[in-house]
Enzyme design. Sequence first.
Site, PDB file in Angstrom:
ATOM      1  N   SER A   1      -9.464   1.669   3.099  1.00 16.51           N
ATOM      2  CA  SER A   1      -8.687   2.459   2.170  1.00 16.51           C
ATOM      3  C   SER A   1      -7.673   1.657   1.375  1.00 16.51           C
ATOM      4  O   SER A   1      -7.112   2.156   0.394  1.00 16.51           O
ATOM      5  CB  SER A   1      -7.968   3.587   2.917  1.00 16.51           C
ATOM      6  OG  SER A   1      -7.031   3.069   3.846  1.00 16.51           O
TER       7      SER A   1
ATOM      8  N   LYS B   1       0.843  -1.196   0.000  1.00 18.01           N
ATOM      9  CA  LYS B   1       0.000   0.000   0.000  1.00 18.01           C
ATOM     10  C   LYS B   1       0.878   1.245   0.000  1.00 18.01           C
ATOM     11  O   LYS B   1       1.866   1.321   0.735  1.00 18.01           O
ATOM     12  CB  LYS B   1      -0.899  -0.017   1.237  1.00 18.01           C
ATOM     13  CG  LYS B   1      -1.872   1.147   1.351  1.00 18.01           C
ATOM     14  CD  LYS B   1      -2.726   0.980   2.608  1.00 18.01           C
ATOM     15  CE  LYS B   1      -3.787   2.058   2.726  1.00 18.01           C
ATOM     16  NZ  LYS B   1      -4.659   1.842   3.911  1.00 18.01           N
TER      17      LYS B   1
ATOM     18  N   SER C   1      -9.547  -0.808   7.306  1.00 19.71           N
ATOM     19  CA  SER C   1      -9.016  -0.612   5.959  1.00 19.71           C
ATOM     20  C   SER C   1      -8.300  -1.796   5.323  1.00 19.71           C
ATOM     21  O   SER C   1      -7.956  -1.723   4.152  1.00 19.71           O
ATOM     22  CB  SER C   1      -8.086   0.607   5.932  1.00 19.71           C
ATOM     23  OG  SER C   1      -8.833   1.789   6.007  1.00 19.71           O
TER      24      SER C   1
END
Length: 370
Positions: free
Chosen positions: A98, A21, A122
């Site tokens: 996210s 990420k 997330s």
Amino acid sequence: MTTWIVKIDDAPGDGPRLAVKDAIDVAGLPTTAGSRAVAEGAAPAAADAPVVASARAQGARIVGKANLTEFCLGADGVNPWSGTPVNPLDPSRVPGGSSSGSAVAVASGEADVAFGTDTAGSVRIPAACSGIASLKTTHGRVPLDGVYPLSPTLDTVGPMGRDVAAVVTGMRLIEPGFAPDAYDPGMTVGRLRVPNVDPAIDAAVDDALRRLGPITDETCEHFQDAALANGVFVGEEAYARNGGLLGDPSKVSERMYRRLNVLKEAAAGRRPWAEQLQKTVRAEFDALLDRHGVLALPVLAGVAPEPPGGDDDLLLTMLTGPVNVAGLPAFALPVPLPGSHLPASVQLIGPAGGEERLCAVAAALEEALA
């Protein structure tokens, strides 16, 4: 491709393909946190974050920096600056956030394992939306050095994979030598009952859990309050980190500009309440976990939604955010949802430091479902 901020096609190493990420430092690449405002001032990272350094030392092939929601502050995965990864199960649905790109990279077969961050859900929410597995780790177990902060009080890093074995591989990349416990078939499951869940989702989760044995209904008195406390911590700390970037609104999406300001105002003066609530809900979870090996409830109250408007995506965190407030680990695993092309997802919650137990229970449940 909107799955990636940076795609690496010739990654060195002989281990699993790892998506990281883009809130986690990878040496030589800037960390953008999915934000134009951050990206324009971001220099290439001087070193890998410790979680990335550990994975690289074990031969992981870093195949790219994965896309995400702007500032890590959104549960739908939608990003007007860097693009929104396409949900491989249904392109009309959001990928979840996210850690959207991390989930989609795994679900689409572009990575074997992914690292994401989880502050209010997330890694669990995008796993649920994309039909994969993920593990939110105990707060403080995995180092956060080199990780773009959203709310340090709640932030965690965790692995994502197509199945339980891939998630275990991801944990081994983070912690060499990590191994699940032996599954105890006599372990009891406390089934947390919470309001406003689609009855079909509840039924799918119940049907899956009963394949392991009897389940016992439980409630957590301050569960819904803990979801609000999550918003207090995030609202205060996210603004402290990112408020200085709002001077040029052209570099921040309209939604995120509004969200940072609204959350800041909503959090004002409420931190003492949130800190007391954090102690209360942790004690309630601990008491339940004294009676049961794991607790279980859905990750989402429904299936992956179509792109929401306004701030509706924050409602996706109502079943996950309280676990962050409690600081406990939680495993997300897809389960069949009869009559739907999309899965439901069960959230297994364990005691602090209980990732090994959760992986054992998740593997047993996965096998039972197979």
